[in-house]
Write a protein that holds these residues in place. Structure first.
Motif, PDB file in Angstrom:
ATOM      1  N   ARG A   1      11.617  -6.890   1.993  1.00  0.00           N
ATOM      2  CA  ARG A   1      12.239  -7.417   3.219  1.00  0.00           C
ATOM      3  C   ARG A   1      11.994  -8.922   3.324  1.00  0.00           C
ATOM      4  O   ARG A   1      12.898  -9.680   3.685  1.00  0.00           O
ATOM      5  N   TRP A   2      10.792  -9.352   3.026  1.00  0.00           N
ATOM      6  CA  TRP A   2      10.492 -10.782   3.085  1.00  0.00           C
ATOM      7  C   TRP A   2      11.298 -11.571   2.045  1.00  0.00           C
ATOM      8  O   TRP A   2      11.768 -12.665   2.307  1.00  0.00           O
ATOM      9  N   LEU A   3      11.423 -10.997   0.852  1.00  0.00           N
ATOM     10  CA  LEU A   3      12.124 -11.696  -0.233  1.00  0.00           C
ATOM     11  C   LEU A   3      13.641 -11.628  -0.098  1.00  0.00           C
ATOM     12  O   LEU A   3      14.357 -12.397  -0.745  1.00  0.00           O
TER      13      LEU A   3
ATOM     14  N   PRO B   1       2.623  -2.404   4.266  1.00  0.00           N
ATOM     15  CA  PRO B   1       3.310  -1.152   3.919  1.00  0.00           C
ATOM     16  C   PRO B   1       4.347  -1.352   2.820  1.00  0.00           C
ATOM     17  O   PRO B   1       4.844  -2.466   2.614  1.00  0.00           O
ATOM     18  N   GLN B   2       4.679  -0.277   2.134  1.00  0.00           N
ATOM     19  CA  GLN B   2       5.703  -0.333   1.092  1.00  0.00           C
ATOM     20  C   GLN B   2       7.031  -0.823   1.660  1.00  0.00           C
ATOM     21  O   GLN B   2       7.427  -0.453   2.753  1.00  0.00           O
TER      22      GLN B   2
ATOM     23  N   PRO C   1       1.027  -1.615  -7.522  1.00  0.00           N
ATOM     24  CA  PRO C   1       2.006  -1.840  -6.448  1.00  0.00           C
ATOM     25  C   PRO C   1       2.645  -3.218  -6.565  1.00  0.00           C
ATOM     26  O   PRO C   1       2.120  -4.112  -7.225  1.00  0.00           O
ATOM     27  N   VAL C   2       3.788  -3.363  -5.921  1.00  0.00           N
ATOM     28  CA  VAL C   2       4.468  -4.651  -5.895  1.00  0.00           C
ATOM     29  C   VAL C   2       3.609  -5.669  -5.143  1.00  0.00           C
ATOM     30  O   VAL C   2       2.961  -5.331  -4.147  1.00  0.00           O
TER      31      VAL C   2
ATOM     32  N   SER D   1       0.833  -1.200   0.000  1.00  0.00           N
ATOM     33  CA  SER D   1       0.000   0.000   0.000  1.00  0.00           C
ATOM     34  C   SER D   1       0.866   1.247   0.000  1.00  0.00           C
ATOM     35  O   SER D   1       1.956   1.272   0.575  1.00  0.00           O
ATOM     36  N   ASN D   2       0.374   2.284  -0.663  1.00  0.00           N
ATOM     37  CA  ASN D   2       1.066   3.572  -0.636  1.00  0.00           C
ATOM     38  C   ASN D   2       0.467   4.503   0.410  1.00  0.00           C
ATOM     39  O   ASN D   2       0.730   5.698   0.426  1.00  0.00           O
TER      40      ASN D   2
END
Length: 241
Positions: A155-157, A149-150, A197-198, A132-133
């Motif tokens: 971070r997970w990947l 959050p952006q 968004p990603v 989300s932005n």
């Protein structure tokens, strides 16, 4: 010593290979056959009973061949198991892709991603994550869909497009109430469009070894690309680049 003019190799007549010399060499190098075990196949071993003090060399060679056969049998079994697992995984991914293609609208596609994929792939949890932005993201709210959050997916990947992990505890912020079931996971980055968004596709399993680092990612990568294409088409968005 003389060498042959044609091949430059030593002739047997030029080398003193008496039995005493060979025996002395082997006594001085007791690990010779460990380093050159292939030579055992060319030796004529003594019979099992040749009198006191005679080493049962034939028995040694048979044991060595038996170990080789046992090793080849284990390798063959592992190869068969791996081939069966690969075929099963391929069949599951093909079925998952067909389920995605059968969805007739966005709601049906999201339902397929978060429910059908878990069933077809024999998973415990399948989650679609979007970043989300700060504003609400339209069309993505529902069961199995999480907004974060952006920067969270990166971070997970950990800088990868596909990350496989085994023997873990599921993250509640990723799997919600199903986190307690997750012991291994596959995280797949979704790059739907330059205007979107990603995203992230997360597969969780109670089998701690179902996903693991070093495992092939071609099939799950293909599935992620299929999800990207279907979402892009349903949202009527341009490509990522």
């Amino acid at each position: 010593m003389r060498k042959t003019e044609e091949a430059g190799a030593l002739r047997p007549a030029d080398i003193d290979l008496s039995a005493d010399v060979v025996a002395a060499f082997l006594r001085a190098h007791p690990d010779f056959f460990n380093k050159h075990s292939e030579l055992l196949r060319h030796l004529e071993a003594p019979k099992r009973h040749r009198g006191n003090g005679v080493v049962d060399f034939q028995h040694y060679m048979v044991e060595r061949l038996q170990r080789d056969i046992d090793g080849m049998t284990r390798d063959q079994h592992d190869l068969i198991v791996t081939a069966r697992d690969n075929l099963l995984n391929q069949t599951r991914v093909h079925a998952a892709v067909l389920a995605l293609l059968e969805a007739r609208d966005l709601a049906g596609l999201l339902q397929s991603i978060t429910t059908d994929l878990a069933v077809v792939l024999d998973l415990d949890v399948a989650t679609l994550v979007v970043e989300s932005n700060g504003d609400n993201i339209p069309h993505v709210h529902g069961s199995g869909i999480r907004v974060v959050p952006q920067g969270t997916t990166e971070r997970w990947l950990d800088g990868r497009k596909i990350r496989l992990r085994d023997h873990i505890d599921g993250d509640p912020s990723l799997y919600g109430e199903g986190a307690g079931l997750v012991k291994s996971e596959a995280l797949l980055k979704l790059e739907i469009s330059r205007l979107a968004p990603v995203g992230l596709l997360a597969f969780g399993s109670r089998d701690a070894a179902m996903f693991h680092p070093g495992q092939g990612t071609e099939l799950v990568g293909f599935l992620a690309r299929t999800v990207e294409l279907r979402l892009r088409a349903e949202l009527d968005l341009p490509p990522q680049r």
